[in-house]
Each structure stands twice: as C-alpha cells, then as structure tokens.
Write a protein that holds these residues in place. Structure first.
Motif, PDB file in Angstrom:
ATOM      1  N   LYS A 158      10.353 -11.928  -2.907  1.00 47.62           N
ATOM      2  CA  LYS A 158       8.941 -11.611  -3.003  1.00 47.62           C
ATOM      3  C   LYS A 158       8.436 -11.781  -4.437  1.00 47.62           C
ATOM      4  N   LEU A 180      -1.234 -11.095  -0.963  1.00 42.30           N
ATOM      5  CA  LEU A 180      -0.708 -10.495   0.265  1.00 42.30           C
ATOM      6  C   LEU A 180      -0.633 -11.516   1.387  1.00 42.30           C
ATOM      7  N   TRP A 184       3.314 -12.148   1.648  1.00 40.86           N
ATOM      8  CA  TRP A 184       3.778 -11.235   2.692  1.00 40.86           C
ATOM      9  C   TRP A 184       3.391 -11.694   4.099  1.00 40.86           C
ATOM     10  N   PRO A 190       0.687  -5.473   4.066  1.00 36.58           N
ATOM     11  CA  PRO A 190       0.839  -4.156   3.464  1.00 36.58           C
ATOM     12  C   PRO A 190      -0.350  -3.839   2.565  1.00 36.58           C
ATOM     13  N   THR A 191      -0.291  -2.743   1.854  1.00 36.71           N
ATOM     14  CA  THR A 191      -1.418  -2.361   1.002  1.00 36.71           C
ATOM     15  C   THR A 191      -1.396  -3.148  -0.303  1.00 36.71           C
ATOM     16  N   THR A 192      -2.569  -3.194  -0.962  1.00 33.02           N
ATOM     17  CA  THR A 192      -2.654  -3.908  -2.237  1.00 33.02           C
ATOM     18  C   THR A 192      -1.783  -3.251  -3.300  1.00 33.02           C
ATOM     19  N   ARG A 193      -1.441  -1.978  -3.099  1.00 32.23           N
ATOM     20  CA  ARG A 193      -0.552  -1.315  -4.047  1.00 32.23           C
ATOM     21  C   ARG A 193       0.810  -1.997  -4.088  1.00 32.23           C
ATOM     22  N   THR A 194       1.196  -2.631  -2.990  1.00 36.86           N
ATOM     23  CA  THR A 194       2.449  -3.377  -2.950  1.00 36.86           C
ATOM     24  C   THR A 194       2.442  -4.487  -3.991  1.00 36.86           C
ATOM     25  N   ASN A 197       2.835  -3.024  -7.522  1.00 34.81           N
ATOM     26  CA  ASN A 197       4.217  -2.636  -7.810  1.00 34.81           C
ATOM     27  C   ASN A 197       5.076  -3.844  -8.169  1.00 34.81           C
ATOM     28  N   HIS A 198       4.872  -4.954  -7.460  1.00 31.93           N
ATOM     29  CA  HIS A 198       5.649  -6.157  -7.755  1.00 31.93           C
ATOM     30  C   HIS A 198       5.272  -6.752  -9.110  1.00 31.93           C
TER      31      HIS A 198
END
Length: 230
Positions: A158, A180, A184, A190-194, A197-198
């Motif tokens: 990812k 996303l 993904w 998933p959420t934009t917070r994902t 975090n990446h």
C-alpha cells in the motif's frame, strides 16, 4: 481540488447542488443561463460541468456543441427531464458524458460525478512510473524495492501504491479520495484517515525530518503532493 460548474436556471436545484458539492470539498461555480455558463466554461476551465439542457439564452445542446467544437474536453453531466429519452440521446451525441434525470437523488448524482472523475484520473495515470528518485531516495516500483542513502527500506504494498500514484503526478495535488480509489479500490473505501496514516509512515521512512517534510507535502483540506526537487 476539482472545480465544478453548475449551469441550471432552477434556483432551488442550483443552491442545493452547490451546497452539497461544496460539502464534498469541490470548488463550485454557478450560472443561471446558457450565455453566462458558456462564458465560465471558457474563462474558468472547470474540471467538470453539470448542465441543464433546457435553460435560457443558450440551451444545453448548443453549449455542448460549441465546447466540443472548440476542443474543450471537460466532462459534461446533463440534467434532463424524466422520460425524455431523445433529449438524452441528442445530448450524448453532441458530446455529453453522462446524464441524471429530474427529479434526481443527490447521492446518485455525487456518485456519478465521482465515477466520471475516476475515469479521467485513470486516463491521466494510465502509465504509472516504474521508478522515482528524490533526495537520497530511490524507488523501483516494479520490483517493490526502496532505498534511502543506499540502505534498503521495509515498505508495504500500500505504501508503494500511494507513492507510485503521487509520483505519477509529481508536483500536483492528489486528493485523499483519489488515493483511496486507486490504491485501496472504490469497493473497499476505508476512511481518509487511512491515507493520512500511510503518508505519516512514509515520511518516517523517506524524509530526513518527518516533522518538516520536503518531499511528501500536505495541502491542507485537499490531499498530498510529491515534490521531487524542493
């Protein structure tokens, strides 16, 4: 941030669409008649425009015909009356990309806009880079190998995917939703917070000072961009 122009003479529909699109973080321009809308297409160069076919001054058919004749490729989403099949066929023949019939569902319209933007994005990034270099970092995407200062880095698929998409549009802002969709997949979503975090993890691996990044730059409220030569 994608710029969307709405050409619609129904004030209630115009206001409702504008509010919903702005809530989704689009930049929104509006026009209540065809001449004003045609002027804004030429002057503001929207990324997409929503066009009511039956408007005053210059109808939607004429706008479609003119902008396509002039080589303007921005996608057109038509608004048509329910059951008017020939209107839709004529509009599509003139160069419109999709249509929604009135009365319409706002979530459906937003989904169609996202689908059109994804198609544009895929066309632009169809040839993803096989490698990228910046600072003392070198990435080989085909063999999933990343090095910094000559040392091999441990990165997930990812993380490679996020970086490859940013590299394909180096210097441009890539929205969280685009990341996303591409990395993904729209179905998983998933959420934009994902994404955040990446990006944070990538900074710890690729930046000399992760708290003050020079290459993986945040564009607040929009997304991220990769700067090759800061």
């Amino acid at each position: 941030m994608k710029r969307i122009l709405i050409i619609e003479d129904d004030v209630a529909i115009l206001r409702g669409l504008k509010d919903n699109l702005e809530y989704e973080s689009y930049e929104v321009l509006t026009a209540k008649d065809g001449e004003q809308g045609y002027f804004l297409v030429q002057e503001k160069k929207p990324d997409l425009f929503i066009l009511d076919l039956m408007i005053a001054q210059m109808n939607g058919y004429e706008i479609c015909r003119r902008v396509r004749k002039e080589g303007i490729a921005a996608p057109i989403l038509m608004l048509t009356a329910k059951g008017e099949e020939m209107d839709r066929v004529h509009g599509l023949d003139l160069g419109a990309d999709d249509y929604v019939t009135k009365p319409f569902s706002v979530p459906e319209l937003l989904a169609r806009i996202r689908a059109i933007i994804r198609r544009i994005h895929k066309a632009r990034t169809g040839n993803l880079p096989n490698e990228v270099q910046f600072g003392d970092v070198s990435i080989e995407f085909k063999c999933f190998e990343a090095r910094k200062g000559g040392g091999l880095l441990d990165m997930s698929r990812k993380e490679f995917g996020v970086l490859r998409l940013l590299a394909a549009r180096a210097g441009e802002v890539v929205t969280r939703d685009e990341l996303l969709d591409e990395v993904w997949g729209y179905d998983q979503y998933p959420t934009t917070r994902t994404v955040d975090n990446h990006i944070s993890l990538l900074r710890t691996k690729l930046e000399d000072d992760p708290s003050n990044p020079r290459h993986l730059i945040t564009v607040y409220g929009v997304g991220y961009k990769l700067v090759i030569d800061p």
